[in-house]
Scaffold this motif. Structure first.
Motif, PDB file in Angstrom:
ATOM      1  N   ILE A  38       5.561  57.474  52.334  1.00 45.17           N
ATOM      2  CA  ILE A  38       6.345  57.586  51.108  1.00 45.17           C
ATOM      3  C   ILE A  38       6.633  59.049  50.802  1.00 45.17           C
ATOM      4  O   ILE A  38       5.719  59.880  50.820  1.00 45.17           O
ATOM      5  CB  ILE A  38       5.587  56.920  49.938  1.00 45.17           C
ATOM      6  N   GLY A  39       7.902  59.376  50.599  1.00 43.28           N
ATOM      7  CA  GLY A  39       8.292  60.753  50.312  1.00 43.28           C
ATOM      8  C   GLY A  39       9.666  60.805  49.673  1.00 43.28           C
ATOM      9  O   GLY A  39      10.073  59.853  49.010  1.00 43.28           O
ATOM     10  N   ILE A  40      10.370  61.897  49.912  1.00 44.00           N
ATOM     11  CA  ILE A  40      11.716  62.060  49.353  1.00 44.00           C
ATOM     12  C   ILE A  40      12.697  62.280  50.504  1.00 44.00           C
ATOM     13  O   ILE A  40      12.511  63.178  51.331  1.00 44.00           O
ATOM     14  CB  ILE A  40      11.765  63.251  48.364  1.00 44.00           C
ATOM     15  N   CYS A  41      13.732  61.447  50.578  1.00 45.63           N
ATOM     16  CA  CYS A  41      14.677  61.504  51.698  1.00 45.63           C
ATOM     17  C   CYS A  41      15.555  62.761  51.615  1.00 45.63           C
ATOM     18  O   CYS A  41      15.619  63.427  50.585  1.00 45.63           O
ATOM     19  CB  CYS A  41      15.529  60.236  51.746  1.00 45.63           C
ATOM     20  N   LYS A  42      16.258  63.042  52.717  1.00 44.47           N
ATOM     21  CA  LYS A  42      17.092  64.247  52.791  1.00 44.47           C
ATOM     22  C   LYS A  42      18.173  64.256  51.711  1.00 44.47           C
ATOM     23  O   LYS A  42      18.418  65.272  51.071  1.00 44.47           O
ATOM     24  CB  LYS A  42      17.744  64.345  54.170  1.00 44.47           C
ATOM     25  N   ASN A  43      18.821  63.100  51.520  1.00 45.46           N
ATOM     26  CA  ASN A  43      19.865  62.986  50.502  1.00 45.46           C
ATOM     27  C   ASN A  43      19.359  63.383  49.131  1.00 45.46           C
ATOM     28  O   ASN A  43      20.003  64.146  48.417  1.00 45.46           O
ATOM     29  CB  ASN A  43      20.350  61.536  50.417  1.00 45.46           C
ATOM     30  N   CYS A  44      18.204  62.836  48.770  1.00 45.47           N
ATOM     31  CA  CYS A  44      17.663  63.101  47.439  1.00 45.47           C
ATOM     32  C   CYS A  44      17.210  64.557  47.321  1.00 45.47           C
ATOM     33  O   CYS A  44      17.309  65.153  46.254  1.00 45.47           O
ATOM     34  CB  CYS A  44      16.519  62.132  47.136  1.00 45.47           C
ATOM     35  N   GLN A  45      16.730  65.139  48.408  1.00 44.97           N
ATOM     36  CA  GLN A  45      16.370  66.561  48.385  1.00 44.97           C
ATOM     37  C   GLN A  45      17.604  67.409  48.082  1.00 44.97           C
ATOM     38  O   GLN A  45      17.564  68.327  47.277  1.00 44.97           O
ATOM     39  CB  GLN A  45      15.799  67.002  49.728  1.00 44.97           C
ATOM     40  N   ASN A  46      18.732  67.064  48.734  1.00 43.51           N
ATOM     41  CA  ASN A  46      19.972  67.813  48.508  1.00 43.51           C
ATOM     42  C   ASN A  46      20.460  67.640  47.079  1.00 43.51           C
ATOM     43  O   ASN A  46      20.923  68.600  46.460  1.00 43.51           O
ATOM     44  CB  ASN A  46      21.061  67.348  49.485  1.00 43.51           C
ATOM     45  N   ASN A  47      20.367  66.424  46.569  1.00 41.02           N
ATOM     46  CA  ASN A  47      20.801  66.162  45.187  1.00 41.02           C
ATOM     47  C   ASN A  47      19.965  66.952  44.187  1.00 41.02           C
ATOM     48  O   ASN A  47      20.477  67.469  43.216  1.00 41.02           O
ATOM     49  CB  ASN A  47      20.697  64.669  44.867  1.00 41.02           C
ATOM     50  N   GLN A  48      18.662  67.027  44.474  1.00 45.48           N
ATOM     51  CA  GLN A  48      17.779  67.748  43.559  1.00 45.48           C
ATOM     52  C   GLN A  48      18.140  69.233  43.503  1.00 45.48           C
ATOM     53  O   GLN A  48      18.123  69.841  42.454  1.00 45.48           O
ATOM     54  CB  GLN A  48      16.315  67.590  43.987  1.00 45.48           C
ATOM     55  N   LYS A  49      18.516  69.775  44.703  1.00 43.70           N
ATOM     56  CA  LYS A  49      18.882  71.192  44.753  1.00 43.70           C
ATOM     57  C   LYS A  49      20.143  71.462  43.951  1.00 43.70           C
ATOM     58  O   LYS A  49      20.296  72.475  43.286  1.00 43.70           O
ATOM     59  CB  LYS A  49      19.102  71.634  46.213  1.00 43.70           C
ATOM     60  N   ALA A  50      21.068  70.482  43.982  1.00 44.25           N
ATOM     61  CA  ALA A  50      22.359  70.669  43.315  1.00 44.25           C
ATOM     62  C   ALA A  50      22.216  70.708  41.795  1.00 44.25           C
ATOM     63  O   ALA A  50      22.988  71.380  41.128  1.00 44.25           O
ATOM     64  CB  ALA A  50      23.295  69.532  43.717  1.00 44.25           C
ATOM     65  N   VAL A  51      21.232  70.024  41.268  1.00 42.94           N
ATOM     66  CA  VAL A  51      21.104  69.947  39.796  1.00 42.94           C
ATOM     67  C   VAL A  51      20.672  71.291  39.199  1.00 42.94           C
ATOM     68  O   VAL A  51      19.879  71.987  39.767  1.00 42.94           O
ATOM     69  CB  VAL A  51      20.092  68.833  39.408  1.00 42.94           C
TER      70      VAL A  51
END
Ligand SMILES: [Zn+2]
Ligand SMILES: [Zn+2]
Length: 142
Positions: free
Chosen positions: A129-142
């Motif tokens: 269980i972790g954080i996928c690449k897509n969600c990592q990118n989205n988090q950076k954008a915010v």
């Protein structure tokens, strides 16, 4: 996978070859991890007379002989997939994405046999269980 392969898979496990079972295998081959409800709505469009109970019974019959495997995530209904290449699962705790991750768990199983005293560990059902690449990118954008 083709229809012939599904017939062979069922034959090898000495299960009766029925249109429902072939349809379930075809849909799982196409869509990957699916819940009983997902499979039911897919099959219903092909075999309108089919019932949820029949789908469930067929899934269990195929799971019992290891044609199907189940995957459980913390937030979703039990999912099923065709038991193909050994793999473990990655699960994103942000978007609930579930994906296959092909690694060889043989050494890990051997290590656990030594540590636990269990023998014949020949299957590993592991959910990372972790954080996928897509969600990592989205988090950076915010
Ligand atoms: Zn995600
Ligand atoms: Zn999988």
């Amino acid at each position: 996978m083709s229809n012939n392969n599904f017939v062979k898979i069922l034959k090898d496990k000495k299960l009766k070859i029925t249109p429902q079972r072939i349809a379930i295998l075809e849909e799982l081959d196409k869509h990957g991890h699916s819940s009983v409800d997902d499979i039911f709505s897919l099959i219903k469009t092909r075999i309108p007379s089919v019932s949820l109970a029949t789908i469930y019974k067929n899934i269990l019959a195929m799971q019992n002989v290891d044609i199907l495997k189940s995957v459980k995530t913390p937030t979703q209904k039990q999912k099923y997939e065709i038991n193909k290449i050994p793999h473990i699962h990655l699960f994103c705790k942000v978007c609930d994405n579930l994906e296959d991750f092909e690694i060889d768990t043989i050494n890990f199983q051997k290590y656990c046999e030594l540590k636990s005293g269990y023998s014949d560990i020949n299957d590993a059902s592991i959910l990372l269980i972790g954080i996928c690449k897509n969600c990592q990118n989205n988090q950076k954008a915010v």
